[in-house]
Design a protein around this motif. Structure first.
Motif, PDB file in Angstrom:
ATOM      1  N   PHE A  28       0.769  -1.198  -0.116  1.00 30.51           N
ATOM      2  CA  PHE A  28      -0.077  -0.237   0.052  1.00 30.51           C
ATOM      3  C   PHE A  28       0.864   1.192  -0.160  1.00 30.51           C
ATOM      4  O   PHE A  28       0.347   2.285   0.197  1.00 30.51           O
ATOM      5  CB  PHE A  28      -0.984  -0.046   1.341  1.00 30.51           C
ATOM      6  N   ASP A  45      -7.379   1.440   1.489  1.00 26.38           N
ATOM      7  CA  ASP A  45      -8.750   1.586   0.985  1.00 26.38           C
ATOM      8  C   ASP A  45      -9.440   1.871   2.411  1.00 26.38           C
ATOM      9  O   ASP A  45      -9.045   2.016   3.533  1.00 26.38           O
ATOM     10  CB  ASP A  45      -9.432  -0.024   0.748  1.00 26.38           C
ATOM     11  N   ARG A  51      -9.245   0.685   5.870  1.00 22.24           N
ATOM     12  CA  ARG A  51      -9.292  -0.913   5.769  1.00 22.24           C
ATOM     13  C   ARG A  51      -8.076  -1.169   6.952  1.00 22.24           C
ATOM     14  O   ARG A  51      -7.323  -0.442   7.412  1.00 22.24           O
ATOM     15  CB  ARG A  51      -8.749  -1.135   4.438  1.00 22.24           C
ATOM     16  N   ARG A 121     -19.887  -4.600  -7.839  1.00 25.86           N
ATOM     17  CA  ARG A 121     -19.330  -3.477  -6.936  1.00 25.86           C
ATOM     18  C   ARG A 121     -20.356  -2.403  -6.910  1.00 25.86           C
ATOM     19  O   ARG A 121     -19.953  -1.396  -6.540  1.00 25.86           O
ATOM     20  CB  ARG A 121     -18.213  -3.140  -7.313  1.00 25.86           C
ATOM     21  N   LYS A 154     -12.428   6.623  -7.976  1.00 23.93           N
ATOM     22  CA  LYS A 154     -11.949   5.411  -8.831  1.00 23.93           C
ATOM     23  C   LYS A 154     -13.279   4.614  -9.230  1.00 23.93           C
ATOM     24  O   LYS A 154     -14.194   4.959  -8.771  1.00 23.93           O
ATOM     25  CB  LYS A 154     -11.389   4.420  -7.689  1.00 23.93           C
ATOM     26  N   HIS A 155     -13.387   4.019 -10.512  1.00 23.25           N
ATOM     27  CA  HIS A 155     -12.159   3.585 -11.058  1.00 23.25           C
ATOM     28  C   HIS A 155     -12.206   4.340 -12.549  1.00 23.25           C
ATOM     29  O   HIS A 155     -13.374   3.976 -13.193  1.00 23.25           O
ATOM     30  CB  HIS A 155     -11.827   2.106 -11.422  1.00 23.25           C
ATOM     31  N   ARG A 165     -12.767  -8.213 -15.385  1.00 23.63           N
ATOM     32  CA  ARG A 165     -12.444  -6.792 -15.346  1.00 23.63           C
ATOM     33  C   ARG A 165     -11.046  -6.422 -15.690  1.00 23.63           C
ATOM     34  O   ARG A 165     -10.887  -5.254 -15.711  1.00 23.63           O
ATOM     35  CB  ARG A 165     -12.771  -6.421 -13.687  1.00 23.63           C
ATOM     36  N   MET A 198      -7.732   7.322  -9.356  1.00 25.05           N
ATOM     37  CA  MET A 198      -7.388   5.612  -9.746  1.00 25.05           C
ATOM     38  C   MET A 198      -7.797   5.250 -11.036  1.00 25.05           C
ATOM     39  O   MET A 198      -8.913   5.257 -11.461  1.00 25.05           O
ATOM     40  CB  MET A 198      -7.816   4.778  -8.774  1.00 25.05           C
ATOM     41  N   TYR A 201      -9.054  -1.072 -13.902  1.00 28.34           N
ATOM     42  CA  TYR A 201      -8.691  -2.249 -14.630  1.00 28.34           C
ATOM     43  C   TYR A 201      -8.882  -2.549 -16.208  1.00 28.34           C
ATOM     44  O   TYR A 201      -7.794  -3.065 -16.667  1.00 28.34           O
ATOM     45  CB  TYR A 201      -9.028  -3.584 -13.902  1.00 28.34           C
ATOM     46  N   ASP A 233      -4.956   0.782 -10.378  1.00 30.37           N
ATOM     47  CA  ASP A 233      -5.499   0.099  -9.667  1.00 30.37           C
ATOM     48  C   ASP A 233      -4.418  -1.048  -9.651  1.00 30.37           C
ATOM     49  O   ASP A 233      -3.503  -1.022 -10.399  1.00 30.37           O
ATOM     50  CB  ASP A 233      -6.902  -0.702 -10.291  1.00 30.37           C
ATOM     51  N   ARG A 234      -4.708  -1.883  -8.500  1.00 32.38           N
ATOM     52  CA  ARG A 234      -3.431  -2.792  -8.278  1.00 32.38           C
ATOM     53  C   ARG A 234      -3.198  -3.904  -9.351  1.00 32.38           C
ATOM     54  O   ARG A 234      -4.357  -4.517  -9.535  1.00 32.38           O
ATOM     55  CB  ARG A 234      -3.343  -3.386  -6.879  1.00 32.38           C
ATOM     56  N   SER A 365     -12.335  -5.325  -1.588  1.00 31.90           N
ATOM     57  CA  SER A 365     -11.209  -4.257  -0.882  1.00 31.90           C
ATOM     58  C   SER A 365     -11.891  -3.299  -0.268  1.00 31.90           C
ATOM     59  O   SER A 365     -11.300  -2.570   0.785  1.00 31.90           O
ATOM     60  CB  SER A 365     -10.245  -3.533  -2.005  1.00 31.90           C
ATOM     61  N   TRP A 405     -13.112 -13.762  -2.704  1.00 34.52           N
ATOM     62  CA  TRP A 405     -12.863 -12.801  -1.518  1.00 34.52           C
ATOM     63  C   TRP A 405     -13.076 -13.492  -0.011  1.00 34.52           C
ATOM     64  O   TRP A 405     -12.751 -13.195   0.977  1.00 34.52           O
ATOM     65  CB  TRP A 405     -13.441 -11.455  -1.548  1.00 34.52           C
ATOM     66  N   GLU A 471     -16.555  -7.402  -4.881  1.00 33.24           N
ATOM     67  CA  GLU A 471     -15.640  -7.251  -6.010  1.00 33.24           C
ATOM     68  C   GLU A 471     -15.254  -8.581  -6.571  1.00 33.24           C
ATOM     69  O   GLU A 471     -15.122  -9.505  -6.202  1.00 33.24           O
ATOM     70  CB  GLU A 471     -14.456  -6.636  -5.143  1.00 33.24           C
TER      71      GLU A 471
HETATM   72  C1  BGC Z   1      -9.617  -2.492  -6.188  1.00 33.01           C
HETATM   73  C2  BGC Z   1      -9.491  -1.146  -5.840  1.00 33.01           C
HETATM   74  C3  BGC Z   1      -8.498  -1.072  -4.551  1.00 33.01           C
HETATM   75  C4  BGC Z   1      -7.397  -1.608  -4.704  1.00 33.01           C
HETATM   76  C5  BGC Z   1      -6.330  -1.843  -3.513  1.00 33.01           C
HETATM   77  C6  BGC Z   1      -8.181  -3.208  -6.155  1.00 33.01           C
HETATM   78  O1  BGC Z   1      -8.518  -4.680  -6.042  1.00 33.01           O
HETATM   79  O2  BGC Z   1     -10.037  -2.844  -7.544  1.00 33.01           O
HETATM   80  O3  BGC Z   1     -10.552  -0.559  -5.844  1.00 33.01           O
HETATM   81  O4  BGC Z   1      -8.605   0.276  -4.102  1.00 33.01           O
HETATM   82  O5  BGC Z   1      -7.403  -3.100  -5.191  1.00 33.01           O
HETATM   83  O6  BGC Z   1      -6.824  -2.604  -2.696  1.00 33.01           O
END
Ligand code: BGC
Length: 730
Positions: A28, A45, A51, A121, A154-155, A165, A198, A201, A233-234, A365, A405, A471
């Motif tokens: 992060f 997040d 988070r 989402r 985002k996004h 995605r 952000m 994807y 985005d990651r 997330s 998840w 997600e």
């Molecule tokens: C999500 C983002 C989130 C990022 C960081 C991605 O999987 O699409 O919305 O901010 O991860 O955790």
């Protein structure tokens, strides 16, 4: 720090130091440059609160007790409040907690358009209307950033589905992009002055959004004048050269090979191999570092003047409770069963697993390690106290289906696997699972039916969970899971007075039983105070004032993305419905819905009449048309009405939706009170995007202004002649 000083700072950095600032050096965070007083840049997040913390280089939770925080209503709930002040207040709380937890950027809010009710989402987003989203995102960003923390909208852009995605290529007309999908982002940048954005994807017209020159360079920087940080985005980056050139400032991913991220060592190899000339590469790197330092400067990260934030403050409860209260949407109250009377209900039966479920830890997330979460069952106990016997029956058996998840293996976030392409297959249970589910459902059904016989009132609390609103995958259909349709139908046969409450983040197909239900409430994932807010509303301590921020179609089969466009598509998804998203479609093509956009009832009645409009001569500030009307509360309770003003072009020269929302106001009125309300429409209320001139334009002519309670219930109309041709926020 002045621009000059920032430039000077850039010149003191080595190439490696610069590279370390433009890519994740932790899951992060980026690396700082201690010798020059530049701290690492720490993100977190997300949209429902800050988070929990992970180790710097893995998805292993730190696992201490300090990172439990406020759990905010999800964005679709906030959007259902239609309350700009609450958007600001919840943003302020989120920013304060992010700062209190030592973060520099909170990866929120999510503002993608709800193109289809099936998007996993949707609960993280603010519904289907670009105007509503714009009006809420701006105060929210202001609230967050007041705390020396960057928001990160985002996004960006057209991330409207979770299926494929990571690589789906979105094909959308320029007009739909500009009119529907971008205005929320544009408002956050131009009016909100947001510091972070952000990249999505998916691809847009063939190029991944995280390094899409059209989106990031042309639109965001050149047209909108964005000065902040573009962050990926990651795992959203796929090409070093494109990322370097096409406008991405900071790359984040989900793996721990930080020095091999696309915007790390591979840049050096690109230069060495002569695939990019040194001068261009260095200039691009400097530009990225400048954007990052610019934001650090805005956030007082470089001058020691930074606010410290705080979290879990006692007073914040009130904001969270109010947001939850105002988000609840009363959809049906045909026999005025609601509000229930505390004194008369001596024995209350509560049925449904969502009454007893905490939703904070789910969803992807946006998961939250909540300080606490008041469930509906707890809320009902809190509101009713000791004089009412509350019997609880789960009603249906909810076992976790396999979404990516849900698997919280050994303390690891499901996010570690999130770069695998998700599919909706996980929602299909095995035969054995199905059999077991059926057996348990049968047992629970019989128990619920038995208990329903002698209760003074029955409240059903079901809906979805984050196995569905999540997600990484979309829903297969809008149906209720876990056999709830049958359960609700059977219960309604013995208790037609049952109050049905659905908790979810996106629309549900209710056709199996809706004709039999007189009383229906939609509550969202409404945050840590959600359960008590619901109980207060059911027993009349609170008068409902939430309104749908999205149309509830009868079924997903009616949805424009399916009828006119494609969903979920394959490698590519064509947005053939164009600008006809949500009510713009149902309204224009006269398609019946379960509940229209903007719909919501109250325990009192409001009358809105006498709409009159005046074109303003002085067009400074882009103020264009003044609309007045009168509103009265003709019932016996105080409450808040939602007045919506739509604009309809009487003789459109191009295809246009039947009407579009261009103003709204939530108005609180005492019983018997009447007020005159004024709303101002800005110039862009009359514009559309012209693909020939590549710009917004307003045609002179007659426009109707429609005063409405929701997209299907227009209560008064007036007309104006409008000659201005060049209104647009600059
Ligand atoms: C999500 C983002 C989130 C990022 C960081 C991605 O999987 O699409 O919305 O901010 O991860 O955790």
């Amino acid at each position: 720090m002045t621009k000059e000083k920032l430039k000077e700072l850039v010149s003191q950095l080595t190439l490696q130091e610069k590279l370390d600032m433009i890519h994740g050096n932790g899951i992060f965070a980026t690396k700082g440059v201690e010798r020059l007083g530049i701290p690492p840049f720490i993100t977190s997040d997300g949209p429902r609160g800050v988070r929990k913390d992970f180790k710097n280089d893995s998805w292993t939770e730190i696992g201490f007790s300090y990172d439990s925080v406020s759990y905010l209503p999800c964005n679709s709930a906030l959007a259902a409040t239609w309350n700009r002040e609450l958007a600001y207040a919840t943003g302020k709380l989120l920013g304060k907690e992010a700062r209190g937890r030592g973060k520099d950027m909170i990866l929120a809010p999510g503002i993608n358009i709800m193109r289809t009710p099936l998007c996993g989402r949707s609960f993280e987003y603010m519904g289907e209307d670009p105007y509503l989203i714009s009006e809420l995102v701006v105060p929210m960003v202001h609230g967050i950033e007041e705390n020396d923390v960057s928001a990160c909208i985002k996004h960006f852009a057209v991330n409207n589905q979770e299926t494929r995605r990571l690589d789906v290529d979105v094909e959308v007309s320029e007009r739909a992009l500009r009119e529907i999908y971008l205005p929320g982002f544009e408002a956050a940048v131009k009016k909100g002055k947001v510091n972070g954005i952000m990249g999505a994807y998916n691809k847009l017209q063939g190029t991944h959004c995280c390094h899409n020159a059209y989106l990031l360079n042309e639109i965001l920087r050149m047209e909108w004048g964005f000065e902040g940080i573009t962050i990926s985005d990651r795992g959203g980056v796929h090409d070093t050269k494109e990322a370097l050139i096409n406008g991405l400032d900071m790359e984040m991913s989900a793996t721990d090979n930080f020095s091999e991220y696309y915007m790390a060592a591979p840049i050096l190899r690109l230069i060495e191999n002569g695939e990019i000339d040194k001068k261009t590469a260095y200039a691009k790197i400097d530009e990225k570092v400048r954007h990052i330092l610019h934001v650090m400067n805005n956030l007082h990260m470089l001058d020691g003047e930074r606010c410290c934030g705080s979290y879990n403050d006692y007073g914040d409860k009130a904001v969270l409770r109010q947001a939850a209260r105002e988000s609840i949407v009363l959809l049906k109250n045909e026999k005025n069963i609601l509000p229930l009377d505390k004194k008369k209900v001596k024995k209350l039966l509560v049925v449904g697993e969502n009454a007893n479920r905490q939703h904070a830890p789910g969803g992807g997330s946006a998961e939250i390690k909540a300080l606490y979460e008041i469930t509906p069952l707890m809320g009902l106990h809190m509101v009713l106290g000791g004089n009412t016997e509350i019997v609880y029956q789960p009603g249906y058996f909810n076992k976790d289906i396999g979404n990516i998840w849900a698997a919280d293996k050994d303390n690891q976030s499901g996010q570690a696997d999130s770069l695998a392409t998700a599919s909706a297959e996980a929602q299909k249970n095995t035969e054995e699972q199905k059999r077991y589910q059926q057996e348990m459902n049968e047992k629970y059904l019989q128990e619920a039916l038995e208990s329903a016989k002698d209760a003074d009132a029955v409240i059903y609390v079901g809906g979805l969970t984050h196995d569905y609103d999540t997600e990484g995958q979309d829903r297969i259909n809008m149906k209720l899971p876990y056999g709830q349709d049958r359960l609700i139908s059977e219960l309604l046969k013995v208790r037609p007075d049952m109050v049905v409450v659905l908790t979810a983040g996106s629309p549900i197909d209710m056709s199996a039983w809706i004709h039999a239900a007189d009383t229906l409430v939609f509550s969202w994932y409404a945050g840590m105070e959600g359960g008590i807010a619901l109980a207060e509303m059911l027993f009349g301590d609170v008068n409902p004032s939430g309104h749908l921020p999205e149309t509830f179609p009868i079924s997903e089969k009616n949805c424009p993305a399916v009828i006119l466009g494609e969903f979920p598509g394959g490698d590519r998804v064509h947005y053939g419905e164009d600008i006809y998203v949500g009510y713009r479609y149902y309204d224009t093509f006269d398609i019946e819905t379960a509940f229209p956009f903007g719909y919501g009832l109250s325990y009192t009645d409001f009358v809105m009449t006498g709409i009159r409009a005046e074109v303003l001569e002085d067009t400074t500030d882009n103020k264009c048309v003044k609309v007045d009307f009168d509103i009265s509360n003709i019932g016996r309770r105080a409450g808040a009405a939602l007045a919506q003003v739509y604009v309809a072009d009487k003789y459109p020269r191009v295809q246009k939706p039947a009407k579009e929302l261009k103003a709204f106001e939530k108005i609180y009125l005492e019983p018997g009170e009447t007020r005159e309300i004024t709303m101002i429409l800005e110039g862009d209320a009359f514009t559309y995007y012209d693909e020939t001139s590549h710009g917004f334009k307003a045609d002179a002519g007659s426009y109707m202004l429609l005063l409405a309670k929701n997209a299907d219930e227009v209560v008064d109309i007036t007309e104006i002649e409008f000659n201005c041709t060049s209104y647009r926020i600059s």
